[in-house]
Design a protein around this motif. Structure first.
Motif, mmCIF file in Angstrom:
data_model
loop_
_atom_site.group_PDB
_atom_site.id
_atom_site.type_symbol
_atom_site.label_atom_id
_atom_site.label_comp_id
_atom_site.label_asym_id
_atom_site.label_seq_id
_atom_site.Cartn_x
_atom_site.Cartn_y
_atom_site.Cartn_z
ATOM 1 N N ARG A 39 1.881 -11.886 17.644
ATOM 2 C CA ARG A 39 0.650 -11.111 17.452
ATOM 3 C C ARG A 39 -0.570 -12.022 17.316
ATOM 4 N NH1 ARG A 39 4.872 -8.447 14.958
ATOM 5 N NH2 ARG A 39 4.962 -6.184 15.228
ATOM 6 N N ALA A 40 -0.428 -13.284 17.690
ATOM 7 C CA ALA A 40 -1.518 -14.254 17.539
ATOM 8 C C ALA A 40 -2.768 -13.808 18.293
ATOM 9 C CB ALA A 40 -1.065 -15.624 18.033
ATOM 10 N N GLY A 41 -3.916 -14.102 17.700
ATOM 11 C CA GLY A 41 -5.188 -13.726 18.296
ATOM 12 C C GLY A 41 -5.739 -12.414 17.775
ATOM 13 N N SER A 42 -4.955 -11.713 16.981
ATOM 14 C CA SER A 42 -5.405 -10.459 16.382
ATOM 15 C C SER A 42 -5.803 -10.716 14.926
ATOM 16 C CB SER A 42 -4.303 -9.406 16.466
ATOM 17 O OG SER A 42 -3.145 -9.839 15.762
ATOM 18 N N THR A 43 -6.106 -9.650 14.200
ATOM 19 C CA THR A 43 -6.367 -9.743 12.772
ATOM 20 C C THR A 43 -5.491 -8.738 12.043
ATOM 21 O OG1 THR A 43 -8.154 -8.113 12.751
ATOM 22 C CG2 THR A 43 -8.768 -10.410 13.188
ATOM 23 N N VAL A 44 -5.457 -8.867 10.734
ATOM 24 C CA VAL A 44 -4.622 -7.988 9.915
ATOM 25 C C VAL A 44 -4.970 -6.521 10.139
ATOM 26 C CG1 VAL A 44 -4.283 -7.274 7.521
ATOM 27 C CG2 VAL A 44 -4.024 -9.675 8.149
ATOM 28 N N ARG A 45 -6.262 -6.223 10.273
ATOM 29 C CA ARG A 45 -6.661 -4.814 10.413
ATOM 30 C C ARG A 45 -6.119 -4.174 11.687
ATOM 31 N NH1 ARG A 45 -12.208 -6.544 10.906
ATOM 32 N NH2 ARG A 45 -12.665 -5.316 9.055
ATOM 33 N N ASP A 46 -5.716 -4.985 12.662
ATOM 34 C CA ASP A 46 -5.165 -4.444 13.900
ATOM 35 C C ASP A 46 -3.753 -3.890 13.716
ATOM 36 O OD1 ASP A 46 -7.429 -5.201 15.405
ATOM 37 O OD2 ASP A 46 -6.639 -7.242 15.591
ATOM 38 N N HIS A 47 -3.099 -4.242 12.612
ATOM 39 C CA HIS A 47 -1.677 -3.912 12.458
ATOM 40 C C HIS A 47 -1.346 -3.121 11.198
ATOM 41 C CE1 HIS A 47 -1.106 -6.694 15.755
ATOM 42 N NE2 HIS A 47 -1.729 -7.627 15.066
ATOM 43 N N PRO A 49 -2.643 -0.113 8.951
ATOM 44 C CA PRO A 49 -3.620 0.967 8.806
ATOM 45 C C PRO A 49 -4.241 0.970 7.412
ATOM 46 C CG PRO A 49 -1.630 1.776 9.882
ATOM 47 C CD PRO A 49 -1.322 0.385 9.399
ATOM 48 N N GLY A 50 -5.538 1.133 7.371
ATOM 49 C CA GLY A 50 -6.240 1.236 6.103
ATOM 50 C C GLY A 50 -6.551 -0.088 5.440
ATOM 51 N N LEU A 51 -6.155 -1.203 6.051
ATOM 52 C CA LEU A 51 -6.400 -2.514 5.463
ATOM 53 C C LEU A 51 -7.506 -3.188 6.273
ATOM 54 C CD1 LEU A 51 -5.324 -4.109 3.091
ATOM 55 C CD2 LEU A 51 -3.743 -5.250 4.626
ATOM 56 N N ASP A 52 -8.714 -3.096 5.780
ATOM 57 C CA ASP A 52 -9.886 -3.535 6.527
ATOM 58 C C ASP A 52 -10.184 -5.001 6.217
ATOM 59 O OD1 ASP A 52 -12.028 -3.355 8.232
ATOM 60 O OD2 ASP A 52 -13.388 -2.524 6.715
ATOM 61 N N LEU A 53 -9.335 -5.893 6.723
ATOM 62 C CA LEU A 53 -9.480 -7.326 6.473
ATOM 63 C C LEU A 53 -9.526 -8.080 7.794
ATOM 64 C CD1 LEU A 53 -6.880 -7.890 3.579
ATOM 65 C CD2 LEU A 53 -9.366 -7.752 3.364
ATOM 66 N N ASP A 54 -10.353 -9.119 7.821
ATOM 67 C CA ASP A 54 -10.465 -9.947 9.016
ATOM 68 C C ASP A 54 -9.541 -11.165 8.951
ATOM 69 O OD1 ASP A 54 -12.334 -8.531 10.550
ATOM 70 O OD2 ASP A 54 -13.965 -9.237 9.274
ATOM 71 N N VAL A 55 -8.481 -11.099 8.166
ATOM 72 C CA VAL A 55 -7.537 -12.212 8.071
ATOM 73 C C VAL A 55 -6.904 -12.437 9.440
ATOM 74 C CG1 VAL A 55 -5.415 -13.053 6.997
ATOM 75 C CG2 VAL A 55 -7.082 -11.754 5.648
ATOM 76 N N PRO A 56 -6.987 -13.654 9.987
ATOM 77 C CA PRO A 56 -6.456 -13.889 11.335
ATOM 78 C C PRO A 56 -4.928 -13.966 11.362
ATOM 79 C CG PRO A 56 -7.289 -15.929 10.417
ATOM 80 C CD PRO A 56 -7.648 -14.853 9.433
ATOM 81 N N VAL A 57 -4.354 -13.498 12.447
ATOM 82 C CA VAL A 57 -2.933 -13.694 12.731
ATOM 83 C C VAL A 57 -2.844 -14.835 13.731
ATOM 84 C CG1 VAL A 57 -0.789 -12.649 13.533
ATOM 85 C CG2 VAL A 57 -2.486 -11.239 12.344
ATOM 86 N N VAL A 58 -2.130 -15.896 13.371
ATOM 87 C CA VAL A 58 -2.114 -17.119 14.177
ATOM 88 C C VAL A 58 -0.692 -17.436 14.623
ATOM 89 C CG1 VAL A 58 -4.162 -18.016 13.017
ATOM 90 C CG2 VAL A 58 -1.884 -18.613 12.147
ATOM 91 N N ALA A 59 -0.584 -18.407 15.525
ATOM 92 C CA ALA A 59 0.706 -18.719 16.126
ATOM 93 C C ALA A 59 1.487 -19.782 15.376
ATOM 94 C CB ALA A 59 0.508 -19.172 17.575
#
Length: 349
Positions: A39-47, A49-59
């Protein structure tokens, strides 16, 4: 204050990643990245629901290090609690970089010779959240004498969000200025609150005694007259987890209980799981079983409706109320106020 990077390779935001999502949602310590190359390149909020955080998902851990983490957290809680073998390289890499490592698995990382040796070289700390404390015993009866109102969440199945219900009710109680304590009984709750005992790792004879210890400590933390929200585990009708559920219930000796249920879940979460019993039957069962230590009843139903749209969730709540005669609400979706009100009314507060 820790700075977490969470390892969830190949499984972030899936069923087993409740440690990751729980810490992201409720822990006071910041999360700088989640490692999941799928899921690299996305953020936590993409996965979530209801968690509005810009924490990055990395490889990789290398990418995560730009956020300057100091602790690697194992972010999954799979059935059986085994460490995935492919994760060893990342954990060793973290230790070699001097990061502390926290794990809630049944496989204790501090007992692993390779991990322990690397930690000795770098000074990293290995923390096994599920390791029980020394000196546990059977209950003494202290659970019946604490100056607190003890509230247990009990379920119709496992993996329903019993911890989440407690955390939401604790937050709402403290918003109202009430003395309130979330009492962690599992590894994710311990990671969030910084204390507790994972009762599913305790010798079966001592589960109730371990829970009693938590009740006593919770009352000390909260002070006289505090509300104690006891995180439930498993369910009394689940063949895999009923043992820990029973010990937890008797050790908590609750004054009040809340039933946690997912509308639409018809069978237990296990291979070839049997049907979930009717809610009135389970409500009666829990009250009868709890009464062997102290009379207590279920006063409301906390719902998990994240898979439903708003209209379907409202309809499900109405149906549960019609079936049980109890107020039913999703404390994440609609707030915890309604359920807190019925708890306070039942306890005379």
């Amino acid at each position: 204050m820790k700075r977490y990077v969470i390892l969830c390779e190949g499984g972030f935001a899936e069923h087993d990643a409740k440690t990751a999502t729980g810490v992201l949602r409720y822990a006071p310590d910041p999360v700088v990245a989640v490692i999941d190359s799928t899921r690299a390149g996305s953020t936590v909020r993409d996965h979530v629901p209801g968690l509005d955080l810009d924490v990055p998902v990395v490889a990789s851990l290398d990418e995560a290090m730009t956020g300057e983490p100091d602790t690697l957290l194992i972010g999954i809680a799979p059935a059986g609690g085994k460490l995935p073998a492919p994760w060893r390289a990342t954990i060793l890499q973290a230790i070699e970089r001097g990061l502390d490592v926290e794990s809630g698995l049944h496989d204790f990382i501090s007992d692993d010779a390779e991990f322990a040796g690397a930690a000795m070289r770098t000074g990293a700390e290995l923390r096994d959240l599920r390791r029980p404390p020394a000196g546990l015993d059977v209950p003494s009866g202290a659970n019946l004498t604490v100056d607190a109102t003890t509230v247990s969440t009990v379920g119709t199945d496992c993996a329903l969000g019993k911890m989440t219900v407690c955390l939401e009710l604790d937050l709402e109680a403290r918003r109202r200025g009430l003395a309130s304590v979330f009492v962690p009984t599992g590894q994710t709750g311990i990671a969030i609150a910084g204390w507790g005992i994972a009762v599913d790792e305790v010798v079966s004879d001592y589960v109730a005694g371990a829970t009693e210890r938590l009740v006593v400590e919770g009352a000390e933390r909260g002070g006289p007259g505090s509300l104690l929200w006891i995180e439930g585990q498993g369910s009394i009708n689940h063949p895999l987890y009923s043992g820990v559920t029973l010990g937890l219930l008797h050790g908590a000796a609750p004054h009040v209980m809340l039933l946690v249920h997912e509308p639409g879940r018809t069978h237990l979460d296990m291979p070839d799981g049997p049907p979930v019993p009717p809610l009135p039957q389970l409500i009666e069962d829990y009250a009868r079983i709890a009464s062997y230590v102290r009379p207590a009843r279920i006063v409301g139903v906390a719902l998990k409706t994240n898979q439903l749209d708003e209209a379907a969730a409202r309809a499900a709540a109405g149906q549960v109320t019609e079936e049980t005669g109890l107020p039913a609400s999703d404390p994440v979706r609609w707030g915890a106020g309604e359920l807190l009100d019925v708890v306070l009314a039942e306890s005379g507060r």
